[in-house]
Design an enzyme around this catalytic site. Structure first.
Site, short mmCIF file in Angstrom:
data_model
loop_
_atom_site.label_atom_id
_atom_site.label_comp_id
_atom_site.label_asym_id
_atom_site.label_seq_id
_atom_site.Cartn_x
_atom_site.Cartn_y
_atom_site.Cartn_z
N GLY A 79 17.81 -8.71 24.52
CA GLY A 79 18.52 -9.14 25.56
C GLY A 79 18.02 -8.55 26.91
N GLY A 84 23.35 -4.11 26.88
CA GLY A 84 24.15 -3.36 25.92
C GLY A 84 23.49 -3.11 24.77
N LYS A 85 22.22 -3.12 24.77
CA LYS A 85 21.31 -3.13 23.52
C LYS A 85 21.50 -1.72 22.79
CE LYS A 85 17.46 -4.45 25.74
NZ LYS A 85 18.24 -4.50 26.86
N THR A 86 21.13 -0.91 23.46
CA THR A 86 20.95 0.58 23.20
C THR A 86 22.51 1.05 22.67
OG1 THR A 86 19.30 1.18 24.58
CG2 THR A 86 20.43 3.06 23.73
N SER A 152 12.25 -7.24 24.74
CA SER A 152 11.26 -8.04 24.20
C SER A 152 11.60 -9.45 24.62
CB SER A 152 11.46 -7.85 22.60
OG SER A 152 12.98 -8.01 22.24
#
Lengths: 241, 241
Positions: A79, A84-86, A152
């Site tokens: 994303g 908010g990935k982490t 990514s």
């Protein structure tokens, strides 16, 4: 994670009962030469069967039949920066650990000590992504579940990782640049707009949306708890059966 | 690797017998109101106890008590080029897998795809070593045993790896340059002597002998099988108890 199947317990239950009943009959016969006096053997049975049971357990401890390993998997969260990935990755990893999975977190935050000399150019990003994908696949092949959270941005990167891993779960945190920018207390987006950060995904470098991710989370409509529930729910349904 | 301790089996044996005896007494009492007729209950017992045993097993399946994990470890094989690190490392890994350990091999041969841009200068070697050490420690922390085989010529490198890992087993393959050179069919030593390969350990770069390795194998006096036995024996004594 290692679990025992119901089939295993059922077969153990039968093998134990046959053994225990034969033991009782044998003891009664040796002591009284009379099979009807089985009740008197209760005392003997209590002691003898504990020994037999113990041996029985030790023998079963060597038998693999019915012992299964839950397949490990790689959750790959992609994303935009600040989507908010982490945070969601950490939540998901914690929840999976509680379920009993072995989990390793891979995140840009702590992975750079493994790969210290990596920059942010397109080429460097692709090399970095390949290394992370290899690492994830080594862990997966050794029975460890991975929760990886990386921007990514290119389809090619995610396909590469998917190709290396056996059970790849792509999680797309859908969010628009405006919403991500609002959350950005460090002012990364602003610095990218001013050209101070180069190749910044969403501003000066493209983000290619996943075409067919296993899980899509619209972070504008779901909070962290809901997103975690959705991901953990999917994993439980697919891998815990 | 997950094993069940004898303590676990013993406690299970007691808990089962208490449960089974109470079941028999209850059935006999409910049917005949006479505890002496326990023998008649044999048929009931056979069926009932299989069900009870099965439930008992399923309950125990949720209990962690007495389930132990053998501690994972990192076997770090160091020595001159051509001293036999890769061959002995492969042997040791195979033997440990047969014992039941989860093992990952790390070797210069296959590790470079993870770290593609590493050269052979002193600085590059130290960085490479650090990455391998980090990778080994990630695997170890997740319950995977590592068999790493790297020249790792400087004491500093090996100390760094030792510091990161919990159970570090340094294996020094002792051999002189002459013996290694005799085995060298690819002519690496010769090319190093001509200056075609730079920083070649033993010729143009120093090899600092380990001061106090856990295991020392003199490869001039031991064959591959004997060296493997020595390493696997040490590991079994120390970690399998």
């Amino acid at each position: 994670m290692i679990v025992e199947t119901k089939k295993r317990s059922l077969v153990k239950a039968f093998s134990w009962r046959i053994l225990a009943t034969l033991t009782t009959i044998l003891i009664v016969y040796l002591v009284f030469h009379n099979l009807k006096l089985a009740s008197i053997a209760g005392g003997f049975e209590f002691i003898a069967k504990i020994i037999v049971y113990f041996i029985h357990e030790r023998v079963w401890n060597k038998i693999r039949f019915g012992k299964e390993e839950i397949e490990p998997f790689v959750i790959w969260i992609t994303g935009l920066p600040l989507s908010g990935k982490t945070t969601i990755g950490d939540e998901v990893a914690e929840r999976l650990k509680k379920v009993g999975f072995r989990v390793e977190r891979l995140d840009g935050r702590d992975i750079r000590k493994l790969f210290p000399k990596t920059g942010f150019s397109q080429e460097d990003r692709i090399v970095h992504n390949e290394r992370v994908a290899h690492l994830a696949s080594i862990l997966e092949r050794n029975g460890i579940c991975v929760v990886a959270s990386f921007v990514s941005p290119y389809e090619e990167m995610r396909s590469f990782a998917r190709g290396l891993c056996k059970n790849f779960v792509e999680v797309y945190l859908k969010c628009d640049v405006e919403t991500c920018e609002k959350r950005d207390r460090e002012g990364l987006y602003e610095r990218a707009r001013r050209g101070e950060i180069k190749n910044f995904t969403g501003i000066s470098d493209p983000y290619e949306e996943p075409v067919d991710p296993e899980i899509m989370v619209d972070v504008r409509k779901m909070n962290i708890g809901e997103a975690t529930d959705k991901i953990v729910g999917y994993v439980k349904r697919r891998f815990l059966r």
